[in-house]
Write an enzyme that holds these catalytic residues in place. Structure first.
Site, mmCIF file in Angstrom:
data_model
loop_
_atom_site.group_PDB
_atom_site.id
_atom_site.type_symbol
_atom_site.label_atom_id
_atom_site.label_comp_id
_atom_site.label_asym_id
_atom_site.label_seq_id
_atom_site.Cartn_x
_atom_site.Cartn_y
_atom_site.Cartn_z
ATOM 1 N N PHE A 174 0.817 -1.204 0.000
ATOM 2 C CA PHE A 174 0.000 0.000 0.000
ATOM 3 C C PHE A 174 0.850 1.253 0.000
ATOM 4 O O PHE A 174 2.057 1.213 0.241
ATOM 5 C CB PHE A 174 -0.942 0.006 1.212
ATOM 6 C CG PHE A 174 -0.263 0.245 2.539
ATOM 7 C CD1 PHE A 174 -0.220 1.519 3.095
ATOM 8 C CD2 PHE A 174 0.321 -0.809 3.234
ATOM 9 C CE1 PHE A 174 0.409 1.739 4.315
ATOM 10 C CE2 PHE A 174 0.943 -0.591 4.454
ATOM 11 C CZ PHE A 174 0.981 0.692 4.996
ATOM 12 N N ILE A 234 9.835 -2.664 1.367
ATOM 13 C CA ILE A 234 8.574 -3.086 0.764
ATOM 14 C C ILE A 234 7.455 -2.619 1.686
ATOM 15 O O ILE A 234 7.380 -3.048 2.839
ATOM 16 C CB ILE A 234 8.509 -4.618 0.593
ATOM 17 C CG1 ILE A 234 9.662 -5.120 -0.281
ATOM 18 C CG2 ILE A 234 7.170 -5.018 -0.002
ATOM 19 C CD1 ILE A 234 9.704 -6.627 -0.430
ATOM 20 N N LYS A 235 6.603 -1.748 1.182
ATOM 21 C CA LYS A 235 5.526 -1.219 2.025
ATOM 22 C C LYS A 235 4.369 -2.223 2.000
ATOM 23 O O LYS A 235 3.352 -2.039 1.328
ATOM 24 C CB LYS A 235 5.097 0.166 1.541
ATOM 25 C CG LYS A 235 4.354 0.977 2.589
ATOM 26 C CD LYS A 235 4.217 2.416 2.142
ATOM 27 C CE LYS A 235 3.359 3.228 3.110
ATOM 28 N NZ LYS A 235 3.984 3.387 4.432
ATOM 29 N N CYS A 236 4.596 -3.297 2.741
ATOM 30 C CA CYS A 236 3.696 -4.448 2.746
ATOM 31 C C CYS A 236 2.861 -4.450 4.024
ATOM 32 O O CYS A 236 3.388 -4.157 5.111
ATOM 33 C CB CYS A 236 4.538 -5.724 2.660
ATOM 34 S SG CYS A 236 3.643 -7.252 2.943
ATOM 35 N N TYR A 278 3.648 -4.339 8.945
ATOM 36 C CA TYR A 278 3.178 -3.403 9.960
ATOM 37 C C TYR A 278 2.739 -4.092 11.250
ATOM 38 O O TYR A 278 2.439 -3.422 12.238
ATOM 39 C CB TYR A 278 2.079 -2.511 9.374
ATOM 40 C CG TYR A 278 2.710 -1.423 8.535
ATOM 41 C CD1 TYR A 278 2.814 -0.126 9.006
ATOM 42 C CD2 TYR A 278 3.278 -1.710 7.296
ATOM 43 C CE1 TYR A 278 3.446 0.862 8.265
ATOM 44 C CE2 TYR A 278 3.916 -0.745 6.549
ATOM 45 C CZ TYR A 278 3.995 0.549 7.036
ATOM 46 O OH TYR A 278 4.641 1.520 6.302
#
Length: 307
Positions: free
Chosen positions: A37, A156-158, A162
Site C-alpha cells: 500500500f 517493501i511497504k507491505c 506493519y
C-alpha cells in the site's frame, strides 16, 4: 465529504459506493497479509482554491516497486492509479486536507505462492493536522526489534510488515507513551512504526541511513531536501540509541504524521522538552511546500481541480 463515510471509493478502476468495496475472506491478502500500500496526502490551498496531491507519481512508483518485489503480476499501470486517484478526489468533492490510501492485494482464493489476480483499491478520507504538531509526543525505545532486510524488507511497504510496528506501538501506549522507536538487529536506531526519525545535535541534522532497516520514505526525502535547500547540514548514517537522548531536538516524519516533534524519550526530556527551533523551521518549510505557497520541484504537487 464526510470524514467517516465518503461517497465513493475506487476498486479496480471503477468508482463504486464506499461500503461496497469488499474482498473475500479466503483471499491471500487476508490469509497471508499479501498486500502492499501507499499512504499519501492531499492538501487544500485556500489561496489557489485547489487541492494538491503531494508527490503522487513518487508514491505510485513505490507501489509498483513493492508489487515487483513481492512478485505480484498485475494488469494495471501507474497512469491508471494516478488517474483514478484524481477522479476519486473530484467525485468525493474533497476540499480539505485528506489522507489517501492505495492498496494492491492478492485477490481470489489462491495460496501463499500465488502471483495473482491482483486487485487494487483507493480511498480518500479527510484528515486534519494533529495537535501533536505543536505539542510534540513522548516516545519509548521498544523492546521489539525492527525486522531486517533479509527477514521482511522494510523498503517493501507491505501490510504484513506493519505487525512489527503494531507490537511496538501498543507496548509504548500501554507503558504511557505516545509512540515507539524501534532499533534494528544491530542495536542501531531504525524508525517508528510508521515514521522516520531525525535529530539535531551540535548543529547537524542526522537521520538513520537506508541500510538501517527503514522504509524508503518520501517524507524523509522531502525533509532532507528542504533542509539542504535551507543550508542545513544533513548526515545519513547509523545512529546509536543514546544519541537520541543527547540530542537537542528530535522529530518524526511520515505522510500521515507529517512532521511531529519528540519532546521526551524513555522519560528523558529532549532539549528543553518542547519543539525546537530547527524542527519549527522545517515544519514551516514542509507545510508551505505541500500547500503550494513555497516553490517545489516539478511533479511534487498535482492539481486536482485546475490541472
Amino acid at each position: 465529504m464526510s470524514k467517516s463515510a465518503p461517497q465513493f471509493i475506487v476498486l479496480n478502476g471503477n468508482l463504486i459506493p464506499y461500503e461496497e468495496a469488499v474482498v473475500h475472506v479466503m483471499s491471500p491478502a487476508l490469509k497471508y497479509g499479501l498486500s502492499v500500500f501507499e499512504g499519501l496526502r492531499a492538501y487544500w490551498s485556500a489561496a489557489d482554491q485547489d487541492l494538491y496531491v503531494f508527490r503522487l507519481q513518487d508514491h505510485t512508483d513505490r507501489l509498483l516497486q513493492s508489487m515487483k518485489l513481492l512478485r505480484f503480476q498485475h494488469g494495471f499501470d501507474g497512469a491508471e492509479i494516478n488517474r483514478m486517484t484524481l477522479d476519486l478526489l473530484r467525485r468525493n468533492d474533497v476540499r480539505a486536507a485528506a489522507h489517501i490510501r492505495t492498496t494492491a492485494y492478492l485477490d481470489g482464493k489462491g495460496e501463499q505462492q500465488a502471483k495473482g489476480p491482483v486487485s487494487y483499491a483507493i480511498s480518500a478520507l479527510e484528515k486534519p493536522r494533529t495537535s501533536k504538531i505543536d505539542a510534540g509526543i513522548r516516545c519509548q525505545i521498544s523492546s521489539w526489534m525492527r525486522m531486517a532486510d533479509n527477514v521482511m524488507p522494510p523498503r517493501i511497504k507491505c501490510g504484513g510488515n506493519y505487525v512489527n510496528g503494531r507490537l511496538a506501538r501498543y507496548q509504548a501506549i500501554v507503558d504511557g507513551y505516545d509512540e515507539a522507536i524501534l532499533l534494528n538487529t544491530q542495536g542501531k536506531v531504525a524508525e517508528g512504526p510508521g515514521t522516520c526519525i531525525f535529530f539535531v545535535r551540535r548543529g547537524e541534522l542526522v537521520t538513520p541511513d537506508m541500510a538501517s532497516g527503514i522504509l524508503e520514505s518520501l517524507t524523509r526525502d522531502t525533509v532532507i531536501r528542504l533542509a539542504r535547500e535551507g543550508g542545513i547540514a544533513v548526515s545519513e548514517r547509523a545512529v546509536d540509541r543514546t544519541e537520541l537522548y543527547a540530542a537537542d531536538e528530535v522529530f518524526m516524519v511520515g505522510s500521515a504524521a507529517e512532521l511531529v516533534p519528540v519532546v521526551d524519550i524513555d522519560g528523558i526530556a529532549i532539549g528543553a522538552g518542547a519543539r525546537g527551533p530547527l524542527t519549527a523551521q522545517l515544519q514551516q518549510a514542509y507545510f508551505e511546500t505541500v500547500t503550494g505557497t513555497r516553490p517545489s520541484p516539478a511533479g511534487w504537487l498535482t492539481s486536482v481541480y485546475k490541472g
